[in-house]
Motif scaffolding. Structure first.
Motif, short mmCIF file in Angstrom:
data_model
loop_
_atom_site.label_atom_id
_atom_site.label_comp_id
_atom_site.label_asym_id
_atom_site.label_seq_id
_atom_site.Cartn_x
_atom_site.Cartn_y
_atom_site.Cartn_z
N TYR A 97 0.80 -1.23 0.00
CA TYR A 97 0.00 0.00 0.00
C TYR A 97 0.84 1.28 0.00
N ARG A 98 2.00 1.25 0.67
CA ARG A 98 2.74 2.50 0.80
C ARG A 98 3.92 2.58 -0.17
N GLU A 99 4.75 1.53 -0.23
CA GLU A 99 5.93 1.58 -1.09
C GLU A 99 5.56 1.42 -2.56
N THR A 100 4.59 0.56 -2.84
CA THR A 100 4.23 0.29 -4.25
C THR A 100 3.20 1.31 -4.75
N GLY B 87 -4.81 -8.90 -3.11
CA GLY B 87 -4.53 -9.28 -1.73
C GLY B 87 -3.83 -10.62 -1.64
N LEU B 88 -4.17 -11.54 -2.54
CA LEU B 88 -3.53 -12.85 -2.56
C LEU B 88 -2.13 -12.76 -3.15
N ALA B 89 -2.00 -12.10 -4.29
CA ALA B 89 -0.73 -12.09 -5.02
C ALA B 89 0.31 -11.21 -4.36
N PHE B 90 -0.11 -10.01 -3.94
CA PHE B 90 0.87 -9.02 -3.49
C PHE B 90 0.99 -8.90 -1.97
N ILE B 91 0.14 -9.61 -1.23
CA ILE B 91 0.24 -9.56 0.23
C ILE B 91 0.43 -10.97 0.81
N ALA B 92 -0.56 -11.85 0.64
CA ALA B 92 -0.50 -13.18 1.26
C ALA B 92 0.65 -14.02 0.68
N ARG C 209 -2.22 8.14 -7.26
CA ARG C 209 -2.23 7.52 -5.92
C ARG C 209 -3.58 6.87 -5.60
N SER C 210 -4.64 7.34 -6.21
CA SER C 210 -5.96 6.72 -6.00
C SER C 210 -6.27 5.71 -7.10
N GLY C 211 -5.27 5.37 -7.91
CA GLY C 211 -5.50 4.53 -9.08
C GLY C 211 -6.04 3.15 -8.77
N ASN C 212 -5.63 2.57 -7.64
CA ASN C 212 -6.09 1.22 -7.30
C ASN C 212 -7.61 1.16 -7.15
N TYR C 213 -8.21 2.26 -6.71
CA TYR C 213 -9.67 2.29 -6.55
C TYR C 213 -10.35 2.31 -7.93
N PHE C 214 -9.73 2.94 -8.91
CA PHE C 214 -10.29 2.91 -10.27
C PHE C 214 -10.13 1.53 -10.90
N VAL C 215 -9.02 0.85 -10.57
CA VAL C 215 -8.85 -0.53 -11.05
C VAL C 215 -9.98 -1.40 -10.51
N THR C 216 -10.31 -1.23 -9.25
CA THR C 216 -11.42 -1.99 -8.64
C THR C 216 -12.74 -1.67 -9.33
N MET C 217 -12.98 -0.40 -9.62
CA MET C 217 -14.22 0.00 -10.28
C MET C 217 -14.34 -0.64 -11.67
#
Length: 727
Positions: A207-210, A439-444, A514-522
């Motif tokens: 969330y912060r570095e990437t 969440g699976l690929a980049f966190i878990a 910086r808010s791009g991930n929310y547009f990806v979700t949309m």
């Protein structure tokens, strides 16, 4: 007519005429009505133009080998969803029990519709626009809608490849940068970054570095230059793979399609050797049979089948259009469908083996932390030493011993137990934590890999696999745009491909702010689901009910050399349209029941929080759905009311040896007899009788055809020299 022709012989024979016009004309030389007295369109024959279009059809690119084609279809259909969406759905919807509805729906929806798209693409040899213009001109908007959806999906899908590229390059260091929280200096004191300490090292890095994500979609925050550069690299890779058409993309597929299987097998072998891997796999395959009766499970299984095969995007049609006409596309459909299914199962085994290992690590960590709490309570006399079983050794505390101690304390301290703040530390709870997508690929997964021996190697392999999976799907998605546009408008392939990639990169900058991930979700949730469902329903209706299932089955028999199973007749005509209509209705209800929203990362709380979309974002969301669906009614209206020509009123179609042209199949029995038995040329009726030919919506007489505009849309899909005229 040649003296030795079958028709001439019949004229002097007293035998009863039983053969159809199709049988008789199968032995005649090709006749082009543009060049003959039977040309009733009033259209002059342009020899140069005709020759150019014939040459274009003959020079259509083709796959170098059957293997290359199969790998391309596999690379397109097997994508990121198989790795991070299917395992999540399997875990959420009953483990092994979920495989039953998925397999059933794959057979009754996925396979028939996949076979249908392969067949029409191979038969007509055009992209999605040309195919649906030919089959049903008034439903020609299907092709344009597919192109728009491909564009929307390609925009955000390549952003995910960009994220994978970033992690790939970050993996070439030891220890991995997401294995520990960063240390910040506050004056002379060094402390752990607060946001990281309150979440985890992998979560913080994501969330912060990437992403350097903002707190909501309303806070733009400006461009993230690291992700912008990665997106540029991703579009450059796609452009280079597409620049020469299937000649270049086909070669790329040898690596991009096969490499993920090498990585998955390596991960499976390595995963099975990890402590706790069996716990994860057993958890995944333990069936919860009550879930099979839940309609929501069947809806999600149908949606996954639908997207796993790439139906409606146009990529399947584009790839199959480069095949030879006698290719066994039924075998291809069956092979690719089940390879896709088994890939999903293989990926699920890998994911749960790794998550089982991670669950054991996290469970041990939980036991250690809570054991320290209990020791503190014992030392401060909050808890009595009598509550601790005599065989418990705190220096070598197992999960079993902790659970026994936990139950004793909970029983004795029932009234004040919550105040102690102890956790149960159950392995089952860790395994039930559902993770999907990023969440699976980049966190878990990244967290699990930090505990692997030689972790950088496995990280490089994993993210290189994600890049290849994404690249294979992107090549198919881009083919769903470039192939129909190039076929229809005759633009230069290289120029259009480069222009398309540059334009997509510019528009895609919205996803790397910086808010791009929310547009990806949309875009992921709403830009494709509903429009594609409508597209596939109309594809099914166009072939099964407008063009005709019997006619289509007969032409498949001619093309394949054998008659497809009756199973396909009933699924195309009845089962698939009904199932897709139910899926569409359920999707609309789901949209109404669940207000559109997204998970935002709140920096101050170091946690995710569900937020509803603001009004302006809702307007974008609704516009995406409307824009993707708009070509369907727009093209229908334009052609229904003659605002544009649909090309169906041109009789300048020829038939070739062994093939009938599209409209001559409309001859009635008496028309066939008159055509065969007429001895005087002037008495010979046109093979397109006025009372049976389709002259376009609202046309009443063949005289109207002389002033009809040419309706080829630049694709030439009604020319005799192109394979479409042989359908």
């Amino acid at each position: 007519m040649p003296k030795n022709s079958k028709v001439t012989q019949r004229e002097h024979s007293s035998e009863h005429v039983t053969e159809s016009v199709a049988d008789l004309l199968a032995h005649e030389e090709p006749v082009d009505y543009k060049r003959s007295v039977l040309n009733v369109t009033g259209e002059t024959w342009d020899k140069q133009k005709d020759g150019e279009e014939e040459l274009d059809a003959e020079n259509r690119p083709a796959w170098n080998s059957k293997l290359q084609y199969i790998l391309a279809q596999i690379g397109y259909s097997v994508g990121l969803g198989n790795v991070w969406r299917f395992p999540y759905l399997c875990q959420k919807n009953g483990g092994g029990a979920y495989l039953v509805p998925y397999l059933v729906l794959l057979i009754i929806i996925g396979l028939p519709l996949f076979f249908l798209e392969l067949a029409v693409g191979q038969r007509i040899r055009r992209g999605s626009i040309g195919v649906w213009n030919y089959i049903c001109p008034r439903l020609g908007g299907i092709g344009y809608a597919s192109c728009l959806v491909c564009f929307f999906v390609g925009l955000y899908y390549n952003v995910i490849i960009g994220w994978s590229i970033f992690y790939f390059f970050k993996s070439f260091q030891y220890p991995l940068p997401w294995s520990e929280c960063p240390i910040v200096k506050n004056g002379s004191v060094a402390i752990v970054e607060t946001e990281c300490e309150r979440s985890s090292a992998t979560t913080y890095f994501w969330y912060r570095e990437t992403l350097d994500i903002s707190n909501s979609i309303s806070e733009s925050g400006g461009l993230n230059w690291k992700m912008t550069l990665c997106l540029l690299v991703a579009w450059s890779l796609v452009g280079l793979a597409m620049i020469k058409g299937i000649q270049s993309s086909g070669k790329v597929m040898y690596f991009s399609s096969l490499f993920p299987y090498v990585v998955l097998v390596c991960f499976l072998v390595r995963g099975l050797l990890l402590r706790g891997a069996v716990d994860g796999i057993m958890h995944m395959f333990t069936p919860k049979l009550d879930k099979m009766l839940d309609p929501q499970v069947w809806r999600e299984a149908a949606t996954q089948v639908f997207f796993a095969l790439g139906l409606g995007f146009g990529g399947v049609i584009a790839f199959s259009s480069y095949n030879k006409q006698d290719n066994n596309c039924h075998f291809d459909a069956t092979l690719v469908s089940f390879i896709n299914f088994f890939t999903s199962v293989l990926a699920t085994l890998v994911v749960f083996a790794v998550l089982g290992f991670k669950a054991n690590i996290m469970n041990e960590k939980c036991v250690v932390e809570n054991a320290e709490k209990i020791l503190g309570y014992l030392n401060t006399n909050v808890l009595s030493h009598d509550l601790i079983p005599p065989h418990v050794n705190f220096s070598h505390l197992t999960a079993k011993d902790y659970n026994e101690m936990y139950r004793v304390i909970m029983t004795v301290k029932e009234g004040h137990f919550k105040e102690l703040g102890l956790d149960a530390c159950l392995l089952e709870d860790e395994l039930n934590k559902s993770v999907q997508g990023t969440g699976l690929a980049f966190i878990a997964f990244t967290e699990a890999m930090t505990h692997f021996p030689a972790s950088p190697f496995w990280s490089v392999m994993f993210f290189l696999m994600l890049i290849n999976l994404g690249l294979g799907s992107m090549i198919g998605t881009m083919s769903g745009i470039t192939t129909p546009i190039i076929d229809t408008f005759k633009v230069r392939k290289e120029v259009f491909t480069v222009g398309c990639c540059i334009f997509a990169f510019m528009v895609g900058l919205i996803f790397v702010q910086r808010s791009g991930n929310y547009f990806v979700t949309m875009f992921d949730d709403y830009s494709a689901t509903l429009p594609l469902t409508v597209v596939v329903i109309l594809e099914n209706i166009a072939v099964a009910w407008i063009y005709g299932t019997k006619k289509f089955m007969q032409e498949l028999t001619e093309m394949l050399g054998f008659r497809p199973y009756q199973f396909y007749y009933y699924t195309w005509k009845y089962v698939s349209p009904i199932c897709m209509a139910v899926l569409m209705t359920a999707s609309i209800i789901q949209l109404g029941v669940s207000p559109p929203g997204y998970s935002a990362w709140i920096r101050e709380e170091a946690a995710e929080k569900f937020l509803f979309y603001p009004t302006w974002a809702m307007a974008i969301l609704i516009s995406l759905i409307i824009l993707a669906s708009l070509p369907l009614p727009l093209v229908f209206i334009l052609r229904q009311f003659h605002l544009v020509s649909d090309g169906s009123n041109a009789l300048s179609v020829t038939y070739k040896k062994g093939r009938m042209m599209k409209d001559i199949s409309n001859l009635e029995d008496n028309d066939e007899t008159r055509f065969i038995l007429s001895k005087v040329p002037s008495e010979t009726p046109s093979p397109m009788p006025t009372h049976r030919s389709y002259l376009g919506p609202g046309s009443n007489s063949p005289m109207e055809m002389s002033t009809a505009p040419n309706g080829r849309y630049g694709s030439g899909y009604l020319l005799a020299s192109t394979p479409e005229s042989e359908l």
